[in-house]
Write a protein that holds these residues in place. Sequence first.
Motif, PDB file in Angstrom:
ATOM      1  N   ILE A   1       0.839  -1.201   0.000  1.00 33.00           N
ATOM      2  CA  ILE A   1       0.000   0.000   0.000  1.00 33.00           C
ATOM      3  C   ILE A   1       0.872   1.248   0.000  1.00 33.00           C
ATOM      4  O   ILE A   1       0.662   2.174  -0.781  1.00 33.00           O
ATOM      5  CB  ILE A   1      -0.965  -0.002   1.216  1.00 33.00           C
ATOM      6  CG1 ILE A   1      -2.023  -1.083   1.042  1.00 33.00           C
ATOM      7  CG2 ILE A   1      -1.619   1.367   1.388  1.00 33.00           C
ATOM      8  CD1 ILE A   1      -2.850  -1.331   2.284  1.00 33.00           C
ATOM      9  N   PHE A   2       1.863   1.261   0.869  1.00 34.72           N
ATOM     10  CA  PHE A   2       2.737   2.432   0.957  1.00 34.72           C
ATOM     11  C   PHE A   2       3.461   2.671  -0.366  1.00 34.72           C
ATOM     12  O   PHE A   2       3.550   3.804  -0.843  1.00 34.72           O
ATOM     13  CB  PHE A   2       3.747   2.267   2.101  1.00 34.72           C
ATOM     14  CG  PHE A   2       4.588   3.490   2.323  1.00 34.72           C
ATOM     15  CD1 PHE A   2       4.073   4.576   3.016  1.00 34.72           C
ATOM     16  CD2 PHE A   2       5.879   3.569   1.831  1.00 34.72           C
ATOM     17  CE1 PHE A   2       4.829   5.711   3.211  1.00 34.72           C
ATOM     18  CE2 PHE A   2       6.645   4.702   2.025  1.00 34.72           C
ATOM     19  CZ  PHE A   2       6.121   5.774   2.719  1.00 34.72           C
ATOM     20  N   THR A   3       3.973   1.627  -0.961  1.00 28.28           N
ATOM     21  CA  THR A   3       4.689   1.754  -2.236  1.00 28.28           C
ATOM     22  C   THR A   3       3.762   2.294  -3.328  1.00 28.28           C
ATOM     23  O   THR A   3       4.145   3.184  -4.092  1.00 28.28           O
ATOM     24  CB  THR A   3       5.277   0.390  -2.664  1.00 28.28           C
ATOM     25  OG1 THR A   3       6.138  -0.075  -1.622  1.00 28.28           O
ATOM     26  CG2 THR A   3       6.061   0.512  -3.951  1.00 28.28           C
ATOM     27  N   ASN A   4       2.545   1.781  -3.393  1.00 24.21           N
ATOM     28  CA  ASN A   4       1.577   2.271  -4.386  1.00 24.21           C
ATOM     29  C   ASN A   4       1.244   3.743  -4.154  1.00 24.21           C
ATOM     30  O   ASN A   4       1.203   4.540  -5.099  1.00 24.21           O
ATOM     31  CB  ASN A   4       0.301   1.435  -4.361  1.00 24.21           C
ATOM     32  CG  ASN A   4       0.515   0.043  -4.904  1.00 24.21           C
ATOM     33  OD1 ASN A   4       1.468  -0.213  -5.632  1.00 24.21           O
ATOM     34  ND2 ASN A   4      -0.363  -0.874  -4.541  1.00 24.21           N
TER      35      ASN A   4
ATOM     36  N   HIS B   1       1.625   9.655  -5.163  1.00 24.07           N
ATOM     37  CA  HIS B   1       1.586  10.936  -4.459  1.00 24.07           C
ATOM     38  C   HIS B   1       2.951  11.556  -4.175  1.00 24.07           C
ATOM     39  O   HIS B   1       3.038  12.536  -3.433  1.00 24.07           O
ATOM     40  CB  HIS B   1       0.818  10.782  -3.143  1.00 24.07           C
ATOM     41  CG  HIS B   1      -0.518  10.138  -3.322  1.00 24.07           C
ATOM     42  ND1 HIS B   1      -1.520  10.700  -4.069  1.00 24.07           N
ATOM     43  CD2 HIS B   1      -0.997   8.959  -2.871  1.00 24.07           C
ATOM     44  CE1 HIS B   1      -2.565   9.891  -4.073  1.00 24.07           C
ATOM     45  NE2 HIS B   1      -2.273   8.833  -3.359  1.00 24.07           N
ATOM     46  N   SER B   2       4.012  11.034  -4.757  1.00 24.79           N
ATOM     47  CA  SER B   2       5.337  11.574  -4.468  1.00 24.79           C
ATOM     48  C   SER B   2       5.466  13.029  -4.913  1.00 24.79           C
ATOM     49  O   SER B   2       6.161  13.815  -4.273  1.00 24.79           O
ATOM     50  CB  SER B   2       6.422  10.719  -5.101  1.00 24.79           C
ATOM     51  OG  SER B   2       6.286  10.693  -6.507  1.00 24.79           O
TER      52      SER B   2
ATOM     53  N   LYS C   1       6.053  18.891  -3.514  1.00 25.63           N
ATOM     54  CA  LYS C   1       5.476  20.240  -3.537  1.00 25.63           C
ATOM     55  C   LYS C   1       5.379  20.807  -2.122  1.00 25.63           C
ATOM     56  O   LYS C   1       5.728  21.953  -1.876  1.00 25.63           O
ATOM     57  CB  LYS C   1       4.086  20.236  -4.175  1.00 25.63           C
ATOM     58  CG  LYS C   1       4.100  20.121  -5.669  1.00 25.63           C
ATOM     59  CD  LYS C   1       2.687  20.090  -6.208  1.00 25.63           C
ATOM     60  CE  LYS C   1       2.678  19.781  -7.684  1.00 25.63           C
ATOM     61  NZ  LYS C   1       1.320  19.620  -8.204  1.00 25.63           N
ATOM     62  N   VAL C   2       4.905  19.993  -1.220  1.00 24.10           N
ATOM     63  CA  VAL C   2       4.789  20.440   0.173  1.00 24.10           C
ATOM     64  C   VAL C   2       6.176  20.728   0.737  1.00 24.10           C
ATOM     65  O   VAL C   2       6.405  21.784   1.340  1.00 24.10           O
ATOM     66  CB  VAL C   2       4.047  19.397   1.039  1.00 24.10           C
ATOM     67  CG1 VAL C   2       4.128  19.752   2.512  1.00 24.10           C
ATOM     68  CG2 VAL C   2       2.591  19.286   0.603  1.00 24.10           C
ATOM     69  N   ALA C   3       7.103  19.815   0.521  1.00 23.40           N
ATOM     70  CA  ALA C   3       8.461  20.002   1.053  1.00 23.40           C
ATOM     71  C   ALA C   3       9.097  21.264   0.478  1.00 23.40           C
ATOM     72  O   ALA C   3       9.731  22.031   1.200  1.00 23.40           O
ATOM     73  CB  ALA C   3       9.320  18.774   0.747  1.00 23.40           C
TER      74      ALA C   3
ATOM     75  N   PHE D   1      -2.758  11.315   2.636  1.00 25.23           N
ATOM     76  CA  PHE D   1      -1.339  11.507   2.370  1.00 25.23           C
ATOM     77  C   PHE D   1      -0.979  12.985   2.439  1.00 25.23           C
ATOM     78  O   PHE D   1       0.029  13.374   3.015  1.00 25.23           O
ATOM     79  CB  PHE D   1      -0.993  10.937   0.981  1.00 25.23           C
ATOM     80  CG  PHE D   1       0.371  10.338   0.891  1.00 25.23           C
ATOM     81  CD1 PHE D   1       0.614   9.062   1.337  1.00 25.23           C
ATOM     82  CD2 PHE D   1       1.424  11.051   0.341  1.00 25.23           C
ATOM     83  CE1 PHE D   1       1.876   8.488   1.239  1.00 25.23           C
ATOM     84  CE2 PHE D   1       2.689  10.498   0.239  1.00 25.23           C
ATOM     85  CZ  PHE D   1       2.910   9.216   0.696  1.00 25.23           C
ATOM     86  N   TYR D   2      -1.832  13.835   1.859  1.00 23.76           N
ATOM     87  CA  TYR D   2      -1.594  15.277   1.886  1.00 23.76           C
ATOM     88  C   TYR D   2      -1.668  15.808   3.307  1.00 23.76           C
ATOM     89  O   TYR D   2      -0.875  16.651   3.719  1.00 23.76           O
ATOM     90  CB  TYR D   2      -2.612  16.006   1.008  1.00 23.76           C
ATOM     91  CG  TYR D   2      -1.981  16.967   0.054  1.00 23.76           C
ATOM     92  CD1 TYR D   2      -1.240  18.050   0.497  1.00 23.76           C
ATOM     93  CD2 TYR D   2      -2.121  16.798  -1.310  1.00 23.76           C
ATOM     94  CE1 TYR D   2      -0.657  18.928  -0.380  1.00 23.76           C
ATOM     95  CE2 TYR D   2      -1.541  17.682  -2.200  1.00 23.76           C
ATOM     96  CZ  TYR D   2      -0.815  18.746  -1.726  1.00 23.76           C
ATOM     97  OH  TYR D   2      -0.234  19.616  -2.592  1.00 23.76           O
TER      98      TYR D   2
END
Length: 174
Positions: free
Chosen positions: A9-12, A17-18, A23-25, A63-64
């Motif tokens: 799940i995390f990998t997907n 969403h990377s 963008k946030v970073a 995630f966001y």
Amino acid sequence: MLEKDHKTIFTNWLEEHSSSVMKVARAYTLTADECQDLAQEILLQAWRSLANFEGKASAPTWFYRVALHTAMNWQRKDKRRRSRQQPMLEVQAVPMDGPSSAEQAQQRDTVEQLYQAIHQLPKADAALVLLYLDEMSYREMAEVLGISESNVGVKLNRAKKSLSTLMNKESHGS
């Protein structure tokens, strides 16, 4: 949740969403190194928090939310050290098969001005602008920020006006 499922799940989600994480970073940092450090912190926090994901929000929204909360906490903790940083000069490369080099330079300048202006906004406004730039719906923005959709509209209009003013000052000042 099984460890294998957790990892899948995390990998997907990471693949999907990377760009949001970056963008946030980028919006909460001033240097490329800091951007990478914060992105890693966001991913670490998302990994740690995945077991608590209950499915009440969509994956992109969750995630966001993790990314924004991690960035805001990171910024608050590192405020003194970050006040001595120099702004990031480099901008992510624009693909070579696109516009001419003059147009690419103009795009880089515009993107750099945008991020400089976003840095000057209050944290909540910066978060809202990032969600808007990521083309989230008002409903999704409301879920991420924990406010009503109508409040998103009002705050977003104010943030856009502030951003426009900051961008105009920046373009006239340079």
